[in-house]
Design an enzyme around this catalytic site. Structure first.
Site, mmCIF file in Angstrom:
data_model
loop_
_atom_site.group_PDB
_atom_site.id
_atom_site.type_symbol
_atom_site.label_atom_id
_atom_site.label_comp_id
_atom_site.label_asym_id
_atom_site.label_seq_id
_atom_site.Cartn_x
_atom_site.Cartn_y
_atom_site.Cartn_z
ATOM 1 N N GLY A 8 0.793 -1.367 -0.070
ATOM 2 C CA GLY A 8 0.026 -0.150 0.027
ATOM 3 C C GLY A 8 0.867 1.413 0.059
ATOM 4 N N LYS A 34 6.789 -3.563 2.665
ATOM 5 C CA LYS A 34 8.221 -3.702 2.953
ATOM 6 C C LYS A 34 9.155 -2.610 2.751
ATOM 7 C CE LYS A 34 11.733 -7.116 1.134
ATOM 8 N NZ LYS A 34 12.137 -8.037 0.220
ATOM 9 N N LEU A 35 8.812 -1.556 2.018
ATOM 10 C CA LEU A 35 9.383 -0.515 1.727
ATOM 11 C C LEU A 35 10.468 -0.588 1.048
ATOM 12 C CD1 LEU A 35 8.673 1.970 4.859
ATOM 13 C CD2 LEU A 35 7.483 1.710 2.908
ATOM 14 N N THR A 83 7.759 -4.543 -9.610
ATOM 15 C CA THR A 83 6.970 -4.568 -10.694
ATOM 16 C C THR A 83 7.789 -3.932 -11.886
ATOM 17 O OG1 THR A 83 6.845 -2.128 -9.767
ATOM 18 C CG2 THR A 83 4.967 -3.803 -9.233
ATOM 19 N N THR A 123 -1.949 -8.131 -13.818
ATOM 20 C CA THR A 123 -1.793 -7.378 -14.712
ATOM 21 C C THR A 123 -2.194 -7.888 -16.008
ATOM 22 O OG1 THR A 123 0.119 -6.542 -16.074
ATOM 23 C CG2 THR A 123 0.691 -8.351 -14.785
ATOM 24 N N ASP A 124 -2.175 -7.216 -17.357
ATOM 25 C CA ASP A 124 -2.622 -7.806 -18.684
ATOM 26 C C ASP A 124 -1.361 -8.374 -19.216
ATOM 27 O OD1 ASP A 124 -0.991 -5.442 -19.107
ATOM 28 O OD2 ASP A 124 -2.528 -4.544 -20.553
ATOM 29 N N GLU A 125 -0.237 -7.979 -18.786
ATOM 30 C CA GLU A 125 1.030 -8.693 -19.045
ATOM 31 C C GLU A 125 1.207 -10.251 -18.784
ATOM 32 O OE1 GLU A 125 4.451 -6.689 -18.323
ATOM 33 O OE2 GLU A 125 3.450 -4.725 -18.046
ATOM 34 N N TYR A 147 9.016 -10.752 -14.958
ATOM 35 C CA TYR A 147 8.128 -10.000 -14.072
ATOM 36 C C TYR A 147 6.568 -10.602 -14.490
ATOM 37 C CZ TYR A 147 4.277 -6.589 -13.356
ATOM 38 O OH TYR A 147 3.263 -6.169 -13.032
ATOM 39 N N LYS A 151 4.144 -12.891 -12.040
ATOM 40 C CA LYS A 151 2.627 -12.389 -11.790
ATOM 41 C C LYS A 151 1.859 -13.527 -11.978
ATOM 42 C CE LYS A 151 1.305 -9.011 -10.394
ATOM 43 N NZ LYS A 151 1.203 -8.547 -9.097
ATOM 44 N N ARG A 211 0.734 0.155 -25.810
ATOM 45 C CA ARG A 211 0.060 -0.209 -24.216
ATOM 46 C C ARG A 211 -1.216 0.446 -24.370
ATOM 47 N NH1 ARG A 211 3.593 -3.114 -24.850
ATOM 48 N NH2 ARG A 211 5.341 -3.488 -23.473
ATOM 49 N N HIS A 273 10.960 -7.292 -25.684
ATOM 50 C CA HIS A 273 9.902 -6.429 -25.615
ATOM 51 C C HIS A 273 8.482 -6.592 -26.240
ATOM 52 C CE1 HIS A 273 9.317 -1.499 -25.921
ATOM 53 N NE2 HIS A 273 8.261 -2.254 -25.207
HETATM 54 P P1 NAD Z 1 5.067 -0.190 -7.015
HETATM 55 O O1 NAD Z 1 6.289 -0.632 -7.573
HETATM 56 O O2 NAD Z 1 5.021 1.145 -7.199
HETATM 57 O O3 NAD Z 1 4.729 -0.595 -5.557
HETATM 58 C C1 NAD Z 1 4.680 -1.711 -5.126
HETATM 59 C C2 NAD Z 1 4.932 -1.864 -3.814
HETATM 60 O O4 NAD Z 1 5.174 -3.278 -3.058
HETATM 61 C C3 NAD Z 1 5.802 -1.099 -2.903
HETATM 62 O O5 NAD Z 1 5.488 -0.263 -1.895
HETATM 63 C C4 NAD Z 1 7.004 -2.132 -2.318
HETATM 64 O O6 NAD Z 1 7.689 -1.598 -1.361
HETATM 65 C C5 NAD Z 1 5.924 -3.254 -1.775
HETATM 66 N N1 NAD Z 1 6.459 -4.480 -1.962
HETATM 67 C C6 NAD Z 1 7.267 -5.232 -2.552
HETATM 68 N N2 NAD Z 1 7.619 -6.414 -2.159
HETATM 69 C C7 NAD Z 1 6.920 -6.522 -1.106
HETATM 70 C C8 NAD Z 1 6.912 -7.550 0.019
HETATM 71 N N3 NAD Z 1 7.636 -8.799 -0.218
HETATM 72 N N4 NAD Z 1 6.149 -7.427 1.078
HETATM 73 C C9 NAD Z 1 5.409 -6.106 1.311
HETATM 74 N N5 NAD Z 1 5.498 -5.317 0.013
HETATM 75 C C10 NAD Z 1 6.179 -5.526 -0.819
HETATM 76 O O7 NAD Z 1 4.121 -1.013 -8.009
HETATM 77 P P2 NAD Z 1 2.446 -0.503 -8.373
HETATM 78 O O8 NAD Z 1 2.748 -0.087 -9.771
HETATM 79 O O9 NAD Z 1 1.685 0.048 -7.458
HETATM 80 O O10 NAD Z 1 2.047 -1.953 -8.821
HETATM 81 C C11 NAD Z 1 1.039 -2.534 -7.667
HETATM 82 C C12 NAD Z 1 0.444 -3.644 -8.146
HETATM 83 O O11 NAD Z 1 -0.361 -3.614 -9.269
HETATM 84 C C13 NAD Z 1 1.550 -4.677 -8.595
HETATM 85 O O12 NAD Z 1 1.096 -6.234 -8.219
HETATM 86 C C14 NAD Z 1 1.723 -4.904 -10.246
HETATM 87 O O13 NAD Z 1 1.959 -6.016 -10.673
HETATM 88 C C15 NAD Z 1 0.188 -4.314 -10.361
HETATM 89 N N6 NAD Z 1 0.049 -3.795 -11.764
HETATM 90 C C16 NAD Z 1 0.709 -2.527 -11.815
HETATM 91 C C17 NAD Z 1 0.489 -1.883 -13.048
HETATM 92 C C18 NAD Z 1 1.134 -0.745 -13.304
HETATM 93 O O14 NAD Z 1 0.773 -0.195 -14.511
HETATM 94 N N7 NAD Z 1 1.876 0.174 -12.416
HETATM 95 C C19 NAD Z 1 -0.193 -2.465 -14.136
HETATM 96 C C20 NAD Z 1 -1.089 -3.803 -13.794
HETATM 97 C C21 NAD Z 1 -0.841 -4.457 -12.519
HETATM 98 P P1 TYD Z 2 6.872 0.666 -18.548
HETATM 99 O O1 TYD Z 2 6.361 1.929 -17.792
HETATM 100 O O2 TYD Z 2 8.388 -0.095 -18.206
HETATM 101 O O3 TYD Z 2 5.689 -0.462 -18.368
HETATM 102 P P2 TYD Z 2 5.472 -1.948 -19.040
HETATM 103 O O4 TYD Z 2 6.898 -2.331 -19.509
HETATM 104 O O5 TYD Z 2 5.143 -2.821 -17.859
HETATM 105 O O6 TYD Z 2 4.449 -1.819 -19.870
HETATM 106 O O7 TYD Z 2 6.828 0.788 -20.117
HETATM 107 C C1 TYD Z 2 5.946 1.201 -20.971
HETATM 108 C C2 TYD Z 2 6.339 1.288 -22.391
HETATM 109 O O8 TYD Z 2 7.212 2.152 -22.641
HETATM 110 C C3 TYD Z 2 7.005 -0.221 -22.758
HETATM 111 O O9 TYD Z 2 6.564 -0.480 -24.196
HETATM 112 C C4 TYD Z 2 8.493 0.030 -22.611
HETATM 113 C C5 TYD Z 2 8.488 1.532 -23.100
HETATM 114 N N1 TYD Z 2 9.671 2.366 -22.570
HETATM 115 C C6 TYD Z 2 10.329 3.037 -23.328
HETATM 116 O O10 TYD Z 2 10.313 3.293 -24.435
HETATM 117 N N2 TYD Z 2 11.479 3.957 -22.549
HETATM 118 C C7 TYD Z 2 11.808 3.757 -21.383
HETATM 119 O O11 TYD Z 2 12.506 4.570 -20.808
HETATM 120 C C8 TYD Z 2 10.668 2.966 -20.548
HETATM 121 C C9 TYD Z 2 10.859 2.693 -19.068
HETATM 122 C C10 TYD Z 2 9.682 2.251 -21.017
#
Ligand code: NAD
Ligand code: TYD
Length: 337
Positions: A8, A34-35, A83, A123-125, A147, A151, A211, A273
């Site tokens: 969170g 976990k920060l 992530t 995630t959609d990934e 990654y 997931k 994306r 990629h």
């Molecule tokens: P983020 O990296 O900003 O945050 C992740 C958080 O998890 C951090 O605060 C970290 O300290 C904490 N954490 C990591 N390992 C831990 C552990 N072992 N125990 C407790 N805390 C831990 O990531 P986000 O972008 O906020 O993503 C959150 C979730 O959403 C993830 O599960 C990610 O896979 C999913 N998600 C993210 C995106 C995106 O675009 N950011 C898209 C789809 C799904």
């Molecule tokens: P990213 O934010 O890393 O998310 P994800 O790989 O999980 O989709 O990247 C989003 C898109 O942007 C991905 O196609 C990779 C591209 N990208 C760049 O072109 N340059 C960058 O520096 C980064 C971090 C990502």
């Protein structure tokens, strides 16, 4: 309701906690995080004074700590994860440990407290790279980087507890999020803050990878809808239908900051990629959810947030981040050419 939000203090988790405390005035929210480098207590600064909010620093893999935190809850929403795809390419142990073993630690505890609802944030990934068409919740899982493989492992494990023990498990799979409080390694905050610092923006490959961009607050509303109204054992795709090549998003960011296209550096591509992600989100829409605003407005609001909050991101881009940036970008083919 008592809700435990793991992870969170990260980007989406902190936005979700803010939504819960603002929109559900009688709910109590506990955050366990976990920060890691990506977790940031400052993301929750404005919520600290609420008597309905409690924070614990800790690891979801720590069984004895989770044994104390989980039983009093009505629901657990698990955002905790490593992530960043690029980082998973240079070492994925922590990705697997948190996504698979951490998920297992929590589900083993919930097995003894089966009234607790468990939401796995995914995630959609996990559907892999789609040259054409869009993934439904029934599409095969074809993760193609460490990654997304981690997931997918967490998702399958969570579903196995539904099948084996009848636990109240649900999964959300969203597309790429953007908005306030996103760690500046991800493409949107990296590009916005680079431009604010007068630095170029490194675009991978030919810039044509696609994306589907989802504003973080829209995702948080969707997750709350799933928590309150989702059907047990179900998966919900969350996409806003904003599919765009990276070059288009980059040009929109440049425009919002009044910067020339000469700030773009076409750099060497990310290995493996994924070309395109795309979701069918009909199931989520049937629950009554939809994005609140147009992509361009949400992008402009995001740019404005980073412009107005330099103190938040400047500290994140100092220290260890500088070394990460040097290795990941300044040594990359194309950055200085
Ligand atoms: P983020 O990296 O900003 O945050 C992740 C958080 O998890 C951090 O605060 C970290 O300290 C904490 N954490 C990591 N390992 C831990 C552990 N072992 N125990 C407790 N805390 C831990 O990531 P986000 O972008 O906020 O993503 C959150 C979730 O959403 C993830 O599960 C990610 O896979 C999913 N998600 C993210 C995106 C995106 O675009 N950011 C898209 C789809 C799904
Ligand atoms: P990213 O934010 O890393 O998310 P994800 O790989 O999980 O989709 O990247 C989003 C898109 O942007 C991905 O196609 C990779 C591209 N990208 C760049 O072109 N340059 C960058 O520096 C980064 C971090 C990502």
């Amino acid at each position: 309701m008592n809700v435990l939000v793991t992870g969170g203090a990260g980007f989406i988790g902190s936005n979700f906690v803010r939504l819960l405390l603002h929109q559900r005035p009688d709910w109590r929210v506990t955050v366990l995080d976990k920060l890691t480098y990506a977790g940031n207590p400052a993301n929750l600064d404005d919520l600290k004074t609420s008597s309905r909010f409690t924070f614990y620093k800790g690891d979801i893999c720590d069984g004895s700590l989770m044994e104390k935190l989980i039983p009093p809850q009505d629901a657990v929403v698990n955002f905790a994860a490593e992530t960043h795809v690029d980082r998973s390419l240079t070492g994925a142990d922590d990705f697997l440990r948190t996504a698979v073993l951490g998920t297992n630690t929590m589900l083993e505890i919930i097995q003894r407290h089966p009234a607790i609802r468990y939401i796995q944030i995914s995630t959609d990934e996990v559907y892999g790279s789609l040259e054409e068409g869009s993934a439904t919740e029934a599409s095969p899982l074809v993760p193609r980087n460490p990654y997304s493989a981690s997931k997918a492992g967490g998702d399958l494990l969570a579903l196995s507890y539904k099948e084996s023990f009848g636990l109240d498990v649900l999964i959300t799979r969203s597309s790429n999020n953007f908005g306030p409080y996103q760690y500046p390694e991800k493409v949107m905050p990296l590009f916005i803050t680079n431009l604010l610092e007068g630095k170029p923006v490194p675009l991978y490959g030919d810039g044509l990878n696609i994306r589907d961009w989802l504003f973080v607050e829209d995702n948080c509303h969707a997750i709350l809808t799933v928590l309150e109204h989702g059907a047990s054992g179900h998966i919900y795709n969350i996409g806003a239908g904003n599919e765009m090549p990276n070059i288009t998003v980059t040009k929109m960011i440049l425009e919002a900051l009044n910067q020339p296209e000469s700030m773009i550096r076409m750099v060497e591509d990310r290995p493996g990629h994924d070309r395109r992600y795309s979701l069918v989100s009909d199931k989520m829409r049937l629950l009554g959810w939809k994005p609140e605003a147009a992509f361009r407005d949400q992008l402009e609001a995001t740019v404005a947030w980073y412009r107005e909050n330099p103190v938040w991101w400047e500290s994140l881009k100092s220290g260890a981040f500088k070394e990460y940036y040097r290795k990941m970008y300044e040594e990359r083919k194309g950055y200085y050419e």
